[in-house]
Scaffold this motif. Sequence first.
Motif, PDB file in Angstrom:
ATOM      1  N   LEU A  25      18.006  -2.986  -1.549  1.00  0.00           N
ATOM      2  CA  LEU A  25      17.382  -1.680  -1.753  1.00  0.00           C
ATOM      3  C   LEU A  25      16.195  -1.599  -0.807  1.00  0.00           C
ATOM      4  O   LEU A  25      15.159  -2.248  -1.040  1.00  0.00           O
ATOM      5  CB  LEU A  25      16.937  -1.494  -3.202  1.00  0.00           C
ATOM      6  CG  LEU A  25      16.402  -0.096  -3.528  1.00  0.00           C
ATOM      7  CD1 LEU A  25      17.536   0.934  -3.465  1.00  0.00           C
ATOM      8  CD2 LEU A  25      15.742  -0.058  -4.910  1.00  0.00           C
ATOM      9  N   GLN A  26      16.381  -0.860   0.264  1.00  0.00           N
ATOM     10  CA  GLN A  26      15.299  -0.640   1.219  1.00  0.00           C
ATOM     11  C   GLN A  26      14.451   0.517   0.715  1.00  0.00           C
ATOM     12  O   GLN A  26      14.950   1.628   0.528  1.00  0.00           O
ATOM     13  CB  GLN A  26      15.860  -0.319   2.604  1.00  0.00           C
ATOM     14  CG  GLN A  26      14.805  -0.017   3.640  1.00  0.00           C
ATOM     15  CD  GLN A  26      13.947  -1.215   3.982  1.00  0.00           C
ATOM     16  OE1 GLN A  26      14.461  -2.324   4.149  1.00  0.00           O
ATOM     17  NE2 GLN A  26      12.635  -1.024   4.094  1.00  0.00           N
ATOM     18  N   MET A  27      13.180   0.256   0.490  1.00  0.00           N
ATOM     19  CA  MET A  27      12.279   1.257  -0.079  1.00  0.00           C
ATOM     20  C   MET A  27      11.208   1.588   0.952  1.00  0.00           C
ATOM     21  O   MET A  27      10.404   0.714   1.328  1.00  0.00           O
ATOM     22  CB  MET A  27      11.639   0.727  -1.363  1.00  0.00           C
ATOM     23  CG  MET A  27      12.658   0.246  -2.392  1.00  0.00           C
ATOM     24  SD  MET A  27      11.917  -0.190  -3.970  1.00  0.00           S
ATOM     25  CE  MET A  27      10.880  -1.558  -3.476  1.00  0.00           C
ATOM     26  N   ASN A  28      11.209   2.814   1.407  1.00  0.00           N
ATOM     27  CA  ASN A  28      10.235   3.278   2.402  1.00  0.00           C
ATOM     28  C   ASN A  28       9.342   4.351   1.800  1.00  0.00           C
ATOM     29  O   ASN A  28       9.660   4.940   0.760  1.00  0.00           O
ATOM     30  CB  ASN A  28      10.966   3.845   3.622  1.00  0.00           C
ATOM     31  CG  ASN A  28      11.797   2.807   4.330  1.00  0.00           C
ATOM     32  OD1 ASN A  28      11.474   1.621   4.354  1.00  0.00           O
ATOM     33  ND2 ASN A  28      12.890   3.266   4.934  1.00  0.00           N
ATOM     34  N   THR A  29       8.242   4.608   2.473  1.00  0.00           N
ATOM     35  CA  THR A  29       7.290   5.634   2.044  1.00  0.00           C
ATOM     36  C   THR A  29       6.971   5.487   0.554  1.00  0.00           C
ATOM     37  O   THR A  29       7.076   6.439  -0.231  1.00  0.00           O
ATOM     38  CB  THR A  29       7.843   7.055   2.346  1.00  0.00           C
ATOM     39  OG1 THR A  29       8.497   7.070   3.595  1.00  0.00           O
ATOM     40  CG2 THR A  29       6.703   8.061   2.378  1.00  0.00           C
ATOM     41  N   LEU A  30       6.628   4.296   0.169  1.00  0.00           N
ATOM     42  CA  LEU A  30       6.393   4.010  -1.244  1.00  0.00           C
ATOM     43  C   LEU A  30       5.182   4.755  -1.772  1.00  0.00           C
ATOM     44  O   LEU A  30       4.195   4.968  -1.056  1.00  0.00           O
ATOM     45  CB  LEU A  30       6.250   2.505  -1.458  1.00  0.00           C
ATOM     46  CG  LEU A  30       7.576   1.746  -1.436  1.00  0.00           C
ATOM     47  CD1 LEU A  30       7.361   0.271  -1.188  1.00  0.00           C
ATOM     48  CD2 LEU A  30       8.330   1.965  -2.736  1.00  0.00           C
TER      49      LEU A  30
ATOM     50  N   VAL B 209       7.334  -4.549  -8.478  1.00  0.00           N
ATOM     51  CA  VAL B 209       6.882  -3.795  -7.304  1.00  0.00           C
ATOM     52  C   VAL B 209       5.605  -3.056  -7.689  1.00  0.00           C
ATOM     53  O   VAL B 209       5.606  -2.292  -8.660  1.00  0.00           O
ATOM     54  CB  VAL B 209       7.957  -2.807  -6.822  1.00  0.00           C
ATOM     55  CG1 VAL B 209       7.391  -1.900  -5.726  1.00  0.00           C
ATOM     56  CG2 VAL B 209       9.178  -3.550  -6.319  1.00  0.00           C
ATOM     57  N   THR B 210       4.550  -3.289  -6.945  1.00  0.00           N
ATOM     58  CA  THR B 210       3.276  -2.613  -7.194  1.00  0.00           C
ATOM     59  C   THR B 210       2.841  -1.896  -5.920  1.00  0.00           C
ATOM     60  O   THR B 210       2.716  -2.520  -4.870  1.00  0.00           O
ATOM     61  CB  THR B 210       2.199  -3.607  -7.623  1.00  0.00           C
ATOM     62  OG1 THR B 210       2.643  -4.310  -8.796  1.00  0.00           O
ATOM     63  CG2 THR B 210       0.893  -2.895  -7.931  1.00  0.00           C
ATOM     64  N   VAL B 211       2.641  -0.597  -6.047  1.00  0.00           N
ATOM     65  CA  VAL B 211       2.210   0.217  -4.923  1.00  0.00           C
ATOM     66  C   VAL B 211       0.782   0.668  -5.195  1.00  0.00           C
ATOM     67  O   VAL B 211       0.540   1.491  -6.081  1.00  0.00           O
ATOM     68  CB  VAL B 211       3.132   1.420  -4.696  1.00  0.00           C
ATOM     69  CG1 VAL B 211       2.707   2.179  -3.437  1.00  0.00           C
ATOM     70  CG2 VAL B 211       4.577   0.978  -4.607  1.00  0.00           C
TER      71      VAL B 211
ATOM     72  N   GLU C 203       0.837  -1.205   0.000  1.00  0.00           N
ATOM     73  CA  GLU C 203       0.000   0.000   0.000  1.00  0.00           C
ATOM     74  C   GLU C 203       0.870   1.252   0.000  1.00  0.00           C
ATOM     75  O   GLU C 203       2.022   1.211   0.469  1.00  0.00           O
ATOM     76  CB  GLU C 203      -0.914  -0.001   1.212  1.00  0.00           C
ATOM     77  CG  GLU C 203      -1.978  -1.079   1.184  1.00  0.00           C
ATOM     78  CD  GLU C 203      -2.957  -0.969   2.337  1.00  0.00           C
ATOM     79  OE1 GLU C 203      -3.985  -1.671   2.306  1.00  0.00           O
ATOM     80  OE2 GLU C 203      -2.689  -0.194   3.267  1.00  0.00           O
ATOM     81  N   PRO C 204       0.351   2.345  -0.498  1.00  0.00           N
ATOM     82  CA  PRO C 204       1.102   3.602  -0.428  1.00  0.00           C
ATOM     83  C   PRO C 204       1.520   3.903   1.007  1.00  0.00           C
ATOM     84  O   PRO C 204       0.749   3.708   1.952  1.00  0.00           O
ATOM     85  CB  PRO C 204       0.097   4.632  -0.939  1.00  0.00           C
ATOM     86  CG  PRO C 204      -0.794   3.857  -1.849  1.00  0.00           C
ATOM     87  CD  PRO C 204      -0.931   2.497  -1.214  1.00  0.00           C
ATOM     88  N   GLY C 205       2.762   4.352   1.144  1.00  0.00           N
ATOM     89  CA  GLY C 205       3.327   4.611   2.460  1.00  0.00           C
ATOM     90  C   GLY C 205       4.038   3.426   3.072  1.00  0.00           C
ATOM     91  O   GLY C 205       4.720   3.570   4.096  1.00  0.00           O
ATOM     92  N   GLY C 206       3.890   2.270   2.451  1.00  0.00           N
ATOM     93  CA  GLY C 206       4.511   1.063   2.960  1.00  0.00           C
ATOM     94  C   GLY C 206       5.966   0.919   2.555  1.00  0.00           C
ATOM     95  O   GLY C 206       6.543   1.812   1.916  1.00  0.00           O
TER      96      GLY C 206
END
Length: 119
Positions: free
Chosen positions: A80-85, A115-117, A12-15
């Motif tokens: 690759l750590q992805m935050n606040t997606l 990757v799907t946000v 989800e967005p923000g994840g």
Amino acid sequence: VQLQASGGGLVEPGGSLRLSCAASGSTFDSYAIAWFRQAPGNEREWVSCISSVDGRTYYADSVKGRFTISRDNAKNTVYLQMNTLRPEDTAVYYCAAEDYYCSGVMDYWGKGTQVTVSS
């Protein structure tokens, strides 16, 4: 060197998600590793890179402050750590390798991970 990206999924967005790029070969620590992404209908976009020589990291403006690249040479893996997606981060993510420094001219490519946000 052979590369394999993994860790993609639906978030989800923000994840957050953490992608991994596992490499084969005994000279992994001599390669700079970069992440690229490509969304449907868009050109491939450079995202981030970590050099082999000094561990220096580089980020595209669109991900700076949200994504963190790191490497574990003992495990032949780059993360690759992805935050606040955000929804606009949706893409297939690829890792690639080149000798020593981050120049953007890649010699080896792995298969991508989706990757799907979306909510």
